[in-house]
Design an enzyme around this catalytic site. Structure first.
Site, PDB file in Angstrom:
ATOM      1  N   SER A 103       0.840  -1.202   0.000  1.00  0.00           N
ATOM      2  CA  SER A 103       0.000   0.000   0.000  1.00  0.00           C
ATOM      3  C   SER A 103       0.870   1.244   0.000  1.00  0.00           C
ATOM      4  O   SER A 103       2.020   1.211   0.476  1.00  0.00           O
ATOM      5  CB  SER A 103      -0.889   0.000   1.252  1.00  0.00           C
ATOM      6  OG  SER A 103      -1.534   1.247   1.421  1.00  0.00           O
ATOM      7  N   TYR A 151      -1.430  -1.173  10.397  1.00  0.00           N
ATOM      8  CA  TYR A 151      -1.520  -1.391   8.955  1.00  0.00           C
ATOM      9  C   TYR A 151      -0.353  -0.718   8.230  1.00  0.00           C
ATOM     10  O   TYR A 151       0.320  -1.339   7.409  1.00  0.00           O
ATOM     11  CB  TYR A 151      -2.843  -0.850   8.437  1.00  0.00           C
ATOM     12  CG  TYR A 151      -3.036  -1.003   6.945  1.00  0.00           C
ATOM     13  CD1 TYR A 151      -3.421  -2.222   6.401  1.00  0.00           C
ATOM     14  CD2 TYR A 151      -2.842   0.078   6.078  1.00  0.00           C
ATOM     15  CE1 TYR A 151      -3.611  -2.369   5.040  1.00  0.00           C
ATOM     16  CE2 TYR A 151      -3.025  -0.063   4.717  1.00  0.00           C
ATOM     17  CZ  TYR A 151      -3.407  -1.284   4.205  1.00  0.00           C
ATOM     18  OH  TYR A 151      -3.579  -1.419   2.835  1.00  0.00           O
TER      19      TYR A 151
END
Length: 212
Positions: free
Chosen positions: A163, A180
């Site tokens: 990401s 995350y």
């Protein structure tokens, strides 16, 4: 205008006869990637996620796509990629239907948003287990299958879905995604290490960083 006429477009990008595994393949980016793999000529695409019903539904949708190569199909192999036991069960299920794998898309991922002061430890652990440990275990357990068919001219491929949050700053505040972001940064660096480790076995490793 002759340069604009691509008379044999499939020859520019073809996955004819390839075998692929897509974790997190029952929805979102994973499902879109699985669709692309099949439509580019892959023979078998194994779809994995935790929920068997979701995997089965995704395979039904994929196998109904028009224009697939003769015999091409998506195959449901549900498993929990966050645990070593789950990864091993996934690989064993794949081995029952193929002797090799050409493409591994490590796409399964988890996130968690919560304020910094009350961010749960178990949430941080859950995200790291799937997004980092799960990726490492998956690649390690699949390496023998990937190593059976790769060559210098046509190596096997590992793709890790990470990401833009692993490259910069993720979400902060009341929905902070601290685990995350950290996990995706770790997965990027893990991918670099795996690329060096597996390159001599004719297996390439690359990370892709989707974002808004």
């Amino acid at each position: 205008m002759s340069d604009a006429q691509l008379t044999d477009f499939p020859s520019l990008f073809s996955l004819k006869g390839k075998v692929a595994i897509v974790t997190g393949g029952s929805r979102g980016l994973g499902l879109s990637a699985a669709s692309a793999l099949l439509q580019a000529g892959a023979t078998k695409v194994f779809i994995s996620s935790r929920k068997a019903k979701a995997c089965d539904a995704a395979c039904k949708e994929l196998n109904a796509l028009p224009g697939l190569a003769p015999g091409a199909r998506a195959i449901s192999v549900p498993a929990d990629s966050s645990t070593l036991e789950g990864v091993k069960s996934l690989v064993e299920a794949v081995k029952k239907q193929t002797e090799h794998v050409d493409i591994l898309l490590a796409n399964a991922s988890a996130s968690w948003g919560a304020p910094f002061e009350s961010h749960p430890d178990e949430a941080f652990a859950k995200v790291m287990d799937l997004n980092v440990r799960g990726v490492f275990n998956l690649v390690r357990e699949c390496a023998p299958l990937l190593g059976k068919c790769g060559t210098i001219a046509d190596p096997s491929r590992v793709l890790i879905t990470v990401s833009v949050a692993g490259l910069g700053i993720g979400t902060l505040g009341k929905n902070g995604t601290y685990g995350y972001s950290a996990s995706k940064a770790a997965a990027i660096h893990l991918g670099r290490n795996l690329a060096i480790e597996l390159g001599p076995r004719h297996i390439t490793v690359n990370s892709i960083c989707p974002g808004f």
